[in-house]
Design a protein around this motif. Structure first.
Motif, PDB file in Angstrom:
ATOM      1  N   PRO A   1     -69.502 -13.446  14.769  1.00 14.81           N
ATOM      2  CA  PRO A   1     -68.603 -14.534  14.927  1.00 14.81           C
ATOM      3  C   PRO A   1     -67.520 -14.560  13.902  1.00 14.81           C
ATOM      4  O   PRO A   1     -67.444 -14.182  13.211  1.00 14.81           O
ATOM      5  N   GLY A   2     -66.145 -14.752  14.535  1.00 16.50           N
ATOM      6  CA  GLY A   2     -65.706 -13.985  13.359  1.00 16.50           C
ATOM      7  C   GLY A   2     -65.108 -15.501  12.359  1.00 16.50           C
ATOM      8  O   GLY A   2     -65.212 -16.779  13.147  1.00 16.50           O
ATOM      9  N   PRO A   3     -64.685 -15.452  11.150  1.00 16.44           N
ATOM     10  CA  PRO A   3     -63.701 -14.441  10.929  1.00 16.44           C
ATOM     11  C   PRO A   3     -64.477 -13.195   9.997  1.00 16.44           C
ATOM     12  O   PRO A   3     -63.517 -12.318   9.867  1.00 16.44           O
ATOM     13  N   GLN A   4     -65.526 -13.374  10.559  1.00 14.85           N
ATOM     14  CA  GLN A   4     -66.567 -12.388   9.683  1.00 14.85           C
ATOM     15  C   GLN A   4     -67.196 -10.967  10.922  1.00 14.85           C
ATOM     16  O   GLN A   4     -67.632 -10.650  10.767  1.00 14.85           O
ATOM     17  N   SER A   5     -65.780 -10.196  11.048  1.00 13.87           N
ATOM     18  CA  SER A   5     -65.455  -9.371  11.898  1.00 13.87           C
ATOM     19  C   SER A   5     -64.919  -8.186  11.412  1.00 13.87           C
ATOM     20  O   SER A   5     -64.006  -8.519  11.213  1.00 13.87           O
TER      21      SER A   5
ATOM     22  N   GLY B   1     -61.521  -9.902  13.152  1.00 11.32           N
ATOM     23  CA  GLY B   1     -61.423 -11.006  12.557  1.00 11.32           C
ATOM     24  C   GLY B   1     -61.427 -12.909  13.426  1.00 11.32           C
ATOM     25  O   GLY B   1     -61.843 -13.496  13.465  1.00 11.32           O
ATOM     26  N   GLU B   2     -62.005 -11.773  14.864  1.00 16.83           N
ATOM     27  CA  GLU B   2     -62.944 -12.369  15.836  1.00 16.83           C
ATOM     28  C   GLU B   2     -63.383 -12.103  16.533  1.00 16.83           C
ATOM     29  O   GLU B   2     -64.414 -11.626  15.717  1.00 16.83           O
ATOM     30  N   ASP B   3     -64.377 -12.934  17.729  1.00 14.41           N
ATOM     31  CA  ASP B   3     -65.438 -13.403  18.116  1.00 14.41           C
ATOM     32  C   ASP B   3     -65.216 -12.222  18.694  1.00 14.41           C
ATOM     33  O   ASP B   3     -64.475 -11.092  19.473  1.00 14.41           O
ATOM     34  N   MET B   4     -66.683 -11.676  18.212  1.00 15.04           N
ATOM     35  CA  MET B   4     -66.918  -9.690  19.352  1.00 15.04           C
ATOM     36  C   MET B   4     -68.159  -9.671  19.097  1.00 15.04           C
ATOM     37  O   MET B   4     -69.305 -10.251  18.764  1.00 15.04           O
ATOM     38  N   LEU B   5     -68.402  -8.836  20.345  1.00 11.97           N
ATOM     39  CA  LEU B   5     -69.813  -8.131  20.584  1.00 11.97           C
ATOM     40  C   LEU B   5     -69.973  -6.730  21.399  1.00 11.97           C
ATOM     41  O   LEU B   5     -69.485  -6.686  21.751  1.00 11.97           O
ATOM     42  N   GLU B   6     -71.036  -6.833  20.358  1.00  9.51           N
ATOM     43  CA  GLU B   6     -71.172  -5.181  20.751  1.00  9.51           C
ATOM     44  C   GLU B   6     -72.651  -5.369  21.320  1.00  9.51           C
ATOM     45  O   GLU B   6     -74.133  -5.700  21.332  1.00  9.51           O
ATOM     46  N   PHE B   7     -72.079  -3.856  22.044  1.00  9.12           N
ATOM     47  CA  PHE B   7     -73.847  -3.165  23.173  1.00  9.12           C
ATOM     48  C   PHE B   7     -74.069  -1.909  22.643  1.00  9.12           C
ATOM     49  O   PHE B   7     -72.836  -1.015  22.594  1.00  9.12           O
TER      50      PHE B   7
ATOM     51  N   ASP C   1     -53.757  -7.685  12.465  1.00  6.44           N
ATOM     52  CA  ASP C   1     -52.488  -9.253  12.616  1.00  6.44           C
ATOM     53  C   ASP C   1     -53.700 -10.142  12.079  1.00  6.44           C
ATOM     54  O   ASP C   1     -52.717 -11.343  11.411  1.00  6.44           O
ATOM     55  N   ASN C   2     -55.037 -10.021  11.930  1.00  8.25           N
ATOM     56  CA  ASN C   2     -55.453 -10.842  11.238  1.00  8.25           C
ATOM     57  C   ASN C   2     -56.144 -10.539   9.754  1.00  8.25           C
ATOM     58  O   ASN C   2     -57.044 -11.399   9.336  1.00  8.25           O
ATOM     59  N   ASP C   3     -55.209 -10.070   9.049  1.00  4.79           N
ATOM     60  CA  ASP C   3     -55.139  -9.755   7.815  1.00  4.79           C
ATOM     61  C   ASP C   3     -56.826  -9.221   7.899  1.00  4.79           C
ATOM     62  O   ASP C   3     -57.080  -9.978   6.093  1.00  4.79           O
ATOM     63  N   LYS C   4     -57.238  -8.176   7.890  1.00  6.71           N
ATOM     64  CA  LYS C   4     -58.211  -7.706   7.590  1.00  6.71           C
ATOM     65  C   LYS C   4     -58.624  -6.213   7.213  1.00  6.71           C
ATOM     66  O   LYS C   4     -59.411  -5.805   6.513  1.00  6.71           O
ATOM     67  N   MET C   5     -57.197  -5.384   7.105  1.00 10.06           N
ATOM     68  CA  MET C   5     -56.352  -4.438   6.801  1.00 10.06           C
ATOM     69  C   MET C   5     -54.984  -4.189   6.927  1.00 10.06           C
ATOM     70  O   MET C   5     -54.922  -5.022   7.381  1.00 10.06           O
ATOM     71  N   ASP C   6     -55.009  -3.590   5.298  1.00  8.01           N
ATOM     72  CA  ASP C   6     -53.487  -3.649   5.686  1.00  8.01           C
ATOM     73  C   ASP C   6     -53.017  -1.546   6.357  1.00  8.01           C
ATOM     74  O   ASP C   6     -53.637  -1.609   6.870  1.00  8.01           O
ATOM     75  N   LEU C   7     -51.978  -1.933   6.086  1.00  2.14           N
ATOM     76  CA  LEU C   7     -51.492  -0.275   7.139  1.00  2.14           C
ATOM     77  C   LEU C   7     -51.759   0.704   6.524  1.00  2.14           C
ATOM     78  O   LEU C   7     -52.460   2.026   6.885  1.00  2.14           O
ATOM     79  N   THR C   8     -52.061   0.577   5.292  1.00  2.00           N
ATOM     80  CA  THR C   8     -52.886   1.781   4.321  1.00  2.00           C
ATOM     81  C   THR C   8     -53.361   2.138   5.229  1.00  2.00           C
ATOM     82  O   THR C   8     -54.336   3.712   5.832  1.00  2.00           O
TER      83      THR C   8
END
Length: 253
Positions: A40-44, A47-53, A89-96
């Motif tokens: 569940p976001g933002p801890q992904s 930063g959004e809800d994610m489900l992995e199979f 877009d959700n500030d989870k990483m920068d451009l570098t």
């Protein structure tokens, strides 16, 4: 579309759940047995809800699951790089860091992988952020010196110290920029062209270096007309070797 074993007891975030994966519109249609992970976001990553199979990698299995997912309203295939773009877009990483992830995906040699991992883990970001913080501090100090030096008790030598720190910062940035494009060369590879007269063994040398047939070898001169290239892994560093057409004296026509 969740494993049957977890429908009743629920899915705990960031825990692996094993079960049968069924079609969302036909519970009797078991697609595979696999693992699912709920972030569940933002801890992904994004930063959004994610489900992995995590499923078996057979073409039929993957195709059936993708087809089943396409029947869920609002679900579509991600565009190339979309997960990284959403993370940015959700500030989870920068451009570098984003560039480091891209380089890591495209890395073909050990040296490329090591460089990409350092960048993806924020090495460049921390260095650039340190420079930015230092610039802000120096600017604040020099502005305080200009605004209050005559009215307040500003310590002696502040201006001189700021100038020294600014010079150190400028030297560090200059040294970083004057790296002779080492990162770019490592990312794109070192270019090496094999040149010489016709039928001198250029194609044979390329095949020997590549340990496979990359260029056509023939006793007839002029077999190689276009540039033939291959990338070699030399001690973990990429080397782009090009076989060229034989050098001849220009004819009158």
């Amino acid at each position: 579309m969740v494993p049957q074993d977890t429908r009743k007891k629920g899915i705990r975030p960031r825990h692996a759940h094993v079960g049968k994966i069924v079609h969302p519109q036909d519970a009797e249609n078991v697609l595979d047995t696999g693992v699912n992970l709920w972030f569940p976001g933002p801890q992904s990553f994004t930063g959004e809800d994610m489900l992995e199979f995590h499923v078996h990698g057979g073409n039929a299995v993957v195709s059936s699951i993708l087809n089943a997912l396409s029947t869920v309203p609002g679900v579509r295939m991600a565009e190339a790089g979309e997960f990284s773009r959403r993370a940015f877009d959700n500030d989870k990483m920068d451009l570098t860091t984003l560039e480091g992830v891209s380089d890591l995906i495209n890395a073909e040699t050990e040296a490329q992988r090591k460089l990409a991992v350092r960048q993806a883990h924020g090495e460049l970001f921390r260095m650039y952020e340190g420079w930015r913080v230092k610039m802000v501090q120096l600017r604040a100090q020099i502005e305080a010196y200009i605004d209050f030096s005559e009215d307040e008790n500003i310590e002696d030598g502040v201006y001189t110290q700021v100038c020294l720190e600014a010079k150190k910062l400028a030297d560090a940035i200059r040294a970083h920029l004057n790296d002779k494009r080492q990162g770019e060369i490592l990312r794109n590879g070192v270019a090496l062209s094999i040149v010489g007269p016709p039928n001198s063994g250029k194609s044979t040398l390329l095949n020997k270096l590549a340990q496979r047939q990359v260029a056509i070898v023939s006793p007839i001169a002029g077999t190689t007309r276009d540039i033939v290239e291959t990338t070699l892994d030399i001690g973990g560093y990429p080397l782009v070797v090009r076989d060229t057409a034989g050098l001849r004296k220009a004819s009158s026509d």
